[in-house]
Design a protein around this motif. Sequence first.
Motif, PDB file in Angstrom:
ATOM      1  N   LYS A 288      -2.036  17.716  -1.793  1.00  0.00           N
ATOM      2  CA  LYS A 288      -3.228  16.889  -1.972  1.00  0.00           C
ATOM      3  C   LYS A 288      -2.850  15.446  -1.722  1.00  0.00           C
ATOM      4  O   LYS A 288      -1.774  14.989  -2.103  1.00  0.00           O
ATOM      5  CB  LYS A 288      -3.758  17.053  -3.387  1.00  0.00           C
ATOM      6  CG  LYS A 288      -5.103  16.425  -3.638  1.00  0.00           C
ATOM      7  CD  LYS A 288      -5.547  16.690  -5.059  1.00  0.00           C
ATOM      8  CE  LYS A 288      -6.843  15.977  -5.325  1.00  0.00           C
ATOM      9  NZ  LYS A 288      -7.305  16.185  -6.703  1.00  0.00           N
ATOM     10  N   VAL A 289      -3.782  14.742  -1.069  1.00  0.00           N
ATOM     11  CA  VAL A 289      -3.631  13.286  -0.913  1.00  0.00           C
ATOM     12  C   VAL A 289      -4.578  12.649  -1.904  1.00  0.00           C
ATOM     13  O   VAL A 289      -5.798  12.812  -1.827  1.00  0.00           O
ATOM     14  CB  VAL A 289      -3.982  12.853   0.527  1.00  0.00           C
ATOM     15  CG1 VAL A 289      -3.967  11.340   0.629  1.00  0.00           C
ATOM     16  CG2 VAL A 289      -2.996  13.457   1.510  1.00  0.00           C
ATOM     17  N   GLU A 290      -3.973  11.877  -2.809  1.00  0.00           N
ATOM     18  CA  GLU A 290      -4.812  11.325  -3.881  1.00  0.00           C
ATOM     19  C   GLU A 290      -5.436   9.977  -3.510  1.00  0.00           C
ATOM     20  O   GLU A 290      -6.438   9.575  -4.084  1.00  0.00           O
ATOM     21  CB  GLU A 290      -3.970  11.188  -5.160  1.00  0.00           C
ATOM     22  CG  GLU A 290      -3.587  12.547  -5.733  1.00  0.00           C
ATOM     23  CD  GLU A 290      -2.870  12.441  -7.048  1.00  0.00           C
ATOM     24  OE1 GLU A 290      -2.458  11.311  -7.426  1.00  0.00           O
ATOM     25  OE2 GLU A 290      -2.728  13.487  -7.722  1.00  0.00           O
ATOM     26  N   GLY A 291      -4.811   9.279  -2.623  1.00  0.00           N
ATOM     27  CA  GLY A 291      -5.420   8.019  -2.204  1.00  0.00           C
ATOM     28  C   GLY A 291      -4.364   6.984  -1.893  1.00  0.00           C
ATOM     29  O   GLY A 291      -3.163   7.248  -1.923  1.00  0.00           O
ATOM     30  N   VAL A 292      -4.834   5.821  -1.570  1.00  0.00           N
ATOM     31  CA  VAL A 292      -3.942   4.685  -1.267  1.00  0.00           C
ATOM     32  C   VAL A 292      -3.986   3.750  -2.459  1.00  0.00           C
ATOM     33  O   VAL A 292      -5.056   3.338  -2.931  1.00  0.00           O
ATOM     34  CB  VAL A 292      -4.399   3.977   0.024  1.00  0.00           C
ATOM     35  CG1 VAL A 292      -3.512   2.759   0.280  1.00  0.00           C
ATOM     36  CG2 VAL A 292      -4.341   4.952   1.193  1.00  0.00           C
TER      37      VAL A 292
ATOM     38  N   PRO B 110       0.858  -1.209   0.000  1.00  0.00           N
ATOM     39  CA  PRO B 110       0.000   0.000   0.000  1.00  0.00           C
ATOM     40  C   PRO B 110       0.884   1.244   0.000  1.00  0.00           C
ATOM     41  O   PRO B 110       1.818   1.371   0.803  1.00  0.00           O
ATOM     42  CB  PRO B 110      -0.789  -0.116   1.298  1.00  0.00           C
ATOM     43  CG  PRO B 110       0.007  -0.979   2.197  1.00  0.00           C
ATOM     44  CD  PRO B 110       0.848  -1.875   1.361  1.00  0.00           C
TER      45      PRO B 110
ATOM     46  N   LEU C 262       0.728   5.479  -0.248  1.00  0.00           N
ATOM     47  CA  LEU C 262      -0.141   6.682  -0.169  1.00  0.00           C
ATOM     48  C   LEU C 262       0.354   7.647  -1.228  1.00  0.00           C
ATOM     49  O   LEU C 262       1.521   8.102  -1.214  1.00  0.00           O
ATOM     50  CB  LEU C 262      -0.022   7.326   1.216  1.00  0.00           C
ATOM     51  CG  LEU C 262      -0.860   8.606   1.418  1.00  0.00           C
ATOM     52  CD1 LEU C 262      -2.355   8.292   1.365  1.00  0.00           C
ATOM     53  CD2 LEU C 262      -0.514   9.261   2.753  1.00  0.00           C
TER      54      LEU C 262
ATOM     55  N   GLU D 189      -0.974   8.462  10.357  1.00  0.00           N
ATOM     56  CA  GLU D 189      -2.318   9.018  10.139  1.00  0.00           C
ATOM     57  C   GLU D 189      -2.198  10.144   9.147  1.00  0.00           C
ATOM     58  O   GLU D 189      -1.143  10.784   9.009  1.00  0.00           O
ATOM     59  CB  GLU D 189      -2.866   9.557  11.480  1.00  0.00           C
ATOM     60  CG  GLU D 189      -4.333   9.933  11.461  1.00  0.00           C
ATOM     61  CD  GLU D 189      -4.806  10.418  12.811  1.00  0.00           C
ATOM     62  OE1 GLU D 189      -4.013  10.493  13.773  1.00  0.00           O
ATOM     63  OE2 GLU D 189      -6.001  10.788  12.905  1.00  0.00           O
ATOM     64  N   VAL D 190      -3.291  10.362   8.470  1.00  0.00           N
ATOM     65  CA  VAL D 190      -3.400  11.553   7.609  1.00  0.00           C
ATOM     66  C   VAL D 190      -4.492  12.449   8.203  1.00  0.00           C
ATOM     67  O   VAL D 190      -5.610  11.986   8.478  1.00  0.00           O
ATOM     68  CB  VAL D 190      -3.767  11.168   6.169  1.00  0.00           C
ATOM     69  CG1 VAL D 190      -3.956  12.427   5.308  1.00  0.00           C
ATOM     70  CG2 VAL D 190      -2.675  10.286   5.557  1.00  0.00           C
TER      71      VAL D 190
ATOM     72  N   GLY E 173       2.686   2.916   2.971  1.00  0.00           N
ATOM     73  CA  GLY E 173       1.534   3.003   3.840  1.00  0.00           C
ATOM     74  C   GLY E 173       1.861   2.652   5.274  1.00  0.00           C
ATOM     75  O   GLY E 173       1.350   3.234   6.215  1.00  0.00           O
TER      76      GLY E 173
ATOM     77  N   ILE F 244       3.109   5.374   7.565  1.00  0.00           N
ATOM     78  CA  ILE F 244       2.220   6.496   7.888  1.00  0.00           C
ATOM     79  C   ILE F 244       1.351   6.117   9.071  1.00  0.00           C
ATOM     80  O   ILE F 244       0.725   5.048   9.092  1.00  0.00           O
ATOM     81  CB  ILE F 244       1.359   6.866   6.688  1.00  0.00           C
ATOM     82  CG1 ILE F 244       2.265   7.341   5.533  1.00  0.00           C
ATOM     83  CG2 ILE F 244       0.354   7.974   7.042  1.00  0.00           C
ATOM     84  CD1 ILE F 244       1.568   7.561   4.239  1.00  0.00           C
TER      85      ILE F 244
ATOM     86  N   ARG G 219      -2.435   0.207  -4.065  1.00  0.00           N
ATOM     87  CA  ARG G 219      -1.685  -1.047  -3.818  1.00  0.00           C
ATOM     88  C   ARG G 219      -0.910  -1.355  -5.077  1.00  0.00           C
ATOM     89  O   ARG G 219      -1.443  -1.377  -6.179  1.00  0.00           O
ATOM     90  CB  ARG G 219      -2.633  -2.184  -3.497  1.00  0.00           C
ATOM     91  CG  ARG G 219      -3.220  -2.060  -2.108  1.00  0.00           C
ATOM     92  CD  ARG G 219      -4.209  -3.194  -1.847  1.00  0.00           C
ATOM     93  NE  ARG G 219      -4.752  -3.129  -0.534  1.00  0.00           N
ATOM     94  CZ  ARG G 219      -4.148  -3.621   0.572  1.00  0.00           C
ATOM     95  NH1 ARG G 219      -3.004  -4.269   0.447  1.00  0.00           N
ATOM     96  NH2 ARG G 219      -4.709  -3.495   1.757  1.00  0.00           N
TER      97      ARG G 219
END
Lengths: 523, 167
Positions: free
Chosen positions: B88-92, B3, B5, B23-24, B18, B21, B94
């Motif tokens: 910006k956080v685009e997502g997780v 994973p 991020l 926490e976001v 992942g 990390i 895999r």
Amino acid sequence: MLLTALVTFGLATVLTLVSFDDAISHSENSRSVSAQVRHAEQLLTLAVSQERGYLYTGQNELLPDINETRRDVLMALSEAEELTTWPEQDGRLRQMRELATKRLDTLEKTVALFEAGKTDEARVLVESGSGNQYMLDFHREAEDIVLTERRLMREANQSISQLSGSLKILIVLGILALVVLSFLWLRMVRARLAPLELCVERARQVANNNFPGTDLPVVFADDEVGSLTGSLNEMTSALYRGATKVEAVREQVQLTALSLSDRVIEQSTALTQLSSGIQEISATVQELNLSASQMSAKVKGLVDGAASRGKAGVRGLNAVDESVKATAKVRDQVQSVADFTVHLNEKAAQVERIVFFVNELTERSNILSINAALLAAGSGEESAAFGVLAEEMQKLTSRSKDSTLEIHETLQTIRSQIQRVVMATEETTKQVEAGDNAAQQAARSIRVLKDTVDEGNDTFLQIVAAVRQQNQALEQVEQALVAMRESAQLVEEGSLSLKEDAAVLASLNLELKNSDLLKAVRS
Amino acid sequence: MIPLLLVRVGESRYAFYGREIDEVILCPHLETYDGQSELLDGLFRLGESWIAVVPLARLLDIPGSELGHYDPLILLKGETVMAIRVDKVEGVQRMGIDELKPLLSVEDGHARAARLDLGSEPVYLLTSADLLLATERKVLHRSTELYAQRQARAEEELEHLKGETMS
């Protein structure tokens, strides 16, 4: 001594005259007294006679008027008393008065008895003689008085004769004295009048223009002759000074006459030039008059044209006003559209705030989903649950984002449409305002034009009036010019008259110059 | 499957492991003070601790955006004093290990460990341990400590003043 003699002579003459006058008056008085006494006697005697006649004939016309007789007798006796100068005469006259009164009383009684019908008694009374006694006494007294008066008259006459003689002597003496005095007076007067002869001689010399200068008679007398001589001397000196002044004035008059003659010539030349100028001005005035008339006609045409333009301006103004009103209505409608647009914009902003909130929720949800996904990346059952949660949340977030995006895009579209509407509205408003401004500007311009036309009209009318006034003024100027021409003519005539007067002055000057008086002064 | 991020900073995309990390979160209000290090955007309190916010763009020395409200912060595990700010956080995502392309040489910074092909633009996988220099880490620590002490002193004084007012 002479004076004393004169005074004595005068006194004597006066006394003589007074005595003479007294004597004459005494004589006259005596005569008058006698006449009065006789008159009283006659009256009384007549009354007695009339009484007897009446008693014996019964004729009424013989009846004496006792009262009148009494009055006349007493009056005569009173006159005599006043005239007489002798006291004895006064006594006698009083006596006579009493006797006359008694006699008249008796007469009165007698008449009364007779009128009462007692004729016999009346006759008895008459015959008794009491009345007669009175009459006799009366007569006697009267005689005495008359005799006395005659004597007095004779004495007075004698005095008169004597005084008359004295008077004659006095007159002769007076005449002699008068002659002597006249002679003496004449000599004195002659002596006193000698300076006057000198003065007369001096006056004769002055009359012959012979001024003696310092050779004047001097009189030291302090009387009228001395004053006269002094005055004559002063007069001679003053006359000489006056003649000298007259000579000076004559010379001045000569100079003035010459100057006057020169001025007259100059004036005449100026008048000629003035007359020429007046003629030129008159011609110019006529030309001005003609051009003023032409201008007036042209202005009249302009006024008529301006009037018609003014009417067109009024119609244009009305049309502009209508346009402005219509524009105002459009502006109101545009304003209401703008207000609605603003309200719509506010609602869009509200929706956008909600979208923003939803967006935030979406973002947070996204974060949660990411955290869930991170947790899901771990191992264990919880990780799987978190994975599911993350996935579902991811979907939710994705759908939310898509919806939010779609809403946002729609809002953007709406906003852009609103903006376009607003811009169009603003543009329309601007155009309407521009149109309104243009219309108002046009209205102002038309008003200004109309005002200008009206002003022009007024100005034209004023010009016409001014031209008319100018015409009248020109006519007045022309009349004034005519008057000026006539005045110039009169002045010219006056100048000729002045010229003649200057010539007369010159001749008078010559006469004065040649006069003996001024010749004497000059010499 | 690993994973990762995915984040975006400016026009570049990066990825974090992942597992690294914790926490976001979204960036809260940051406290700033005069004389703070240029590395920091500011500090915020998380529980009892003060956390320094460091923009990833500054660490990587690339152009990034200014601090904005609700910018994502990445709390890394093991890091007690730092949060990394990204745009910006685009997502997780895999990804298989085979998809990771390790970078053998240092390219634009020593924290880039590998490159990923995701979409039209490359994504660099970062090693969080290499994001800060040792010195920079010390600076962060010291700054945070100083600020915490200062804040504690101010709070004590405030409490003391409150006590005096009440009495």
